[in-house]
Motif scaffolding. Structure first.
Motif, mmCIF file in Angstrom:
data_model
loop_
_atom_site.group_PDB
_atom_site.id
_atom_site.type_symbol
_atom_site.label_atom_id
_atom_site.label_comp_id
_atom_site.label_asym_id
_atom_site.label_seq_id
_atom_site.Cartn_x
_atom_site.Cartn_y
_atom_site.Cartn_z
ATOM 1 N N ARG A 23 0.840 -1.200 0.000
ATOM 2 C CA ARG A 23 0.000 0.000 0.000
ATOM 3 C C ARG A 23 0.875 1.250 0.000
ATOM 4 N N SER A 24 1.934 1.238 0.740
ATOM 5 C CA SER A 24 2.846 2.383 0.759
ATOM 6 C C SER A 24 3.461 2.623 -0.612
ATOM 7 N N GLU A 25 3.843 1.547 -1.294
ATOM 8 C CA GLU A 25 4.406 1.686 -2.640
ATOM 9 C C GLU A 25 3.365 2.244 -3.614
ATOM 10 N N GLU A 27 0.731 4.095 -2.872
ATOM 11 C CA GLU A 27 0.482 5.499 -2.536
ATOM 12 C C GLU A 27 1.623 6.388 -3.009
ATOM 13 N N GLU A 28 2.839 5.902 -2.909
ATOM 14 C CA GLU A 28 4.000 6.650 -3.399
ATOM 15 C C GLU A 28 3.882 6.850 -4.909
ATOM 16 N N HIS A 29 3.499 5.815 -5.607
ATOM 17 C CA HIS A 29 3.324 5.930 -7.054
ATOM 18 C C HIS A 29 2.252 6.971 -7.382
ATOM 19 N N ARG A 31 1.418 9.558 -5.748
ATOM 20 C CA ARG A 31 1.890 10.934 -5.504
ATOM 21 C C ARG A 31 2.595 11.513 -6.727
ATOM 22 N N GLY A 32 3.136 10.646 -7.579
ATOM 23 C CA GLY A 32 3.877 11.149 -8.728
ATOM 24 C C GLY A 32 3.265 10.823 -10.078
ATOM 25 N N CYS A 33 2.063 10.232 -10.085
ATOM 26 C CA CYS A 33 1.496 9.801 -11.374
ATOM 27 C C CYS A 33 0.028 10.211 -11.480
#
Length: 77
Positions: A23-25, A27-29, A31-33
């Motif tokens: 889930r963290s990965e 959400e990180e994606h 933030r930038g896509c």
């Protein structure tokens, strides 16, 4: 994480069946896509609309035209 990897996890993300590290990965994606944000939001909205509206029968003529159009499109692919 790539967009393809994100899309592969989309169902589980929407169903809240994703482990915390993944889930963290995801959400990180997000933030930038912007593309994947739009895909996620559109998918969620489509599910919401589907769940809140009654199903109804299409008139036979419309159903046949729609089916023909879909089959014609599939043959082109």
């Amino acid at each position: 994480m790539t967009c393809s990897e994100f899309l592969a996890q989309l169902d589980d993300l929407i169903d809240d069946k994703v482990a915390a590290p993944l889930r963290s990965e995801l959400e990180e994606h997000l933030r930038g896509c912007e593309h994947c944000v739009i895909t996620l939001n559109t998918t969620r909205k489509t599910i919401e609309i589907y769940r809140t509206h009654e199903l109804y029968e299409l008139p036979n003529e419309l159903r046949e035209r729609l089916q023909s159009a879909i089959l014609a499109k599939c043959r082109k692919c």
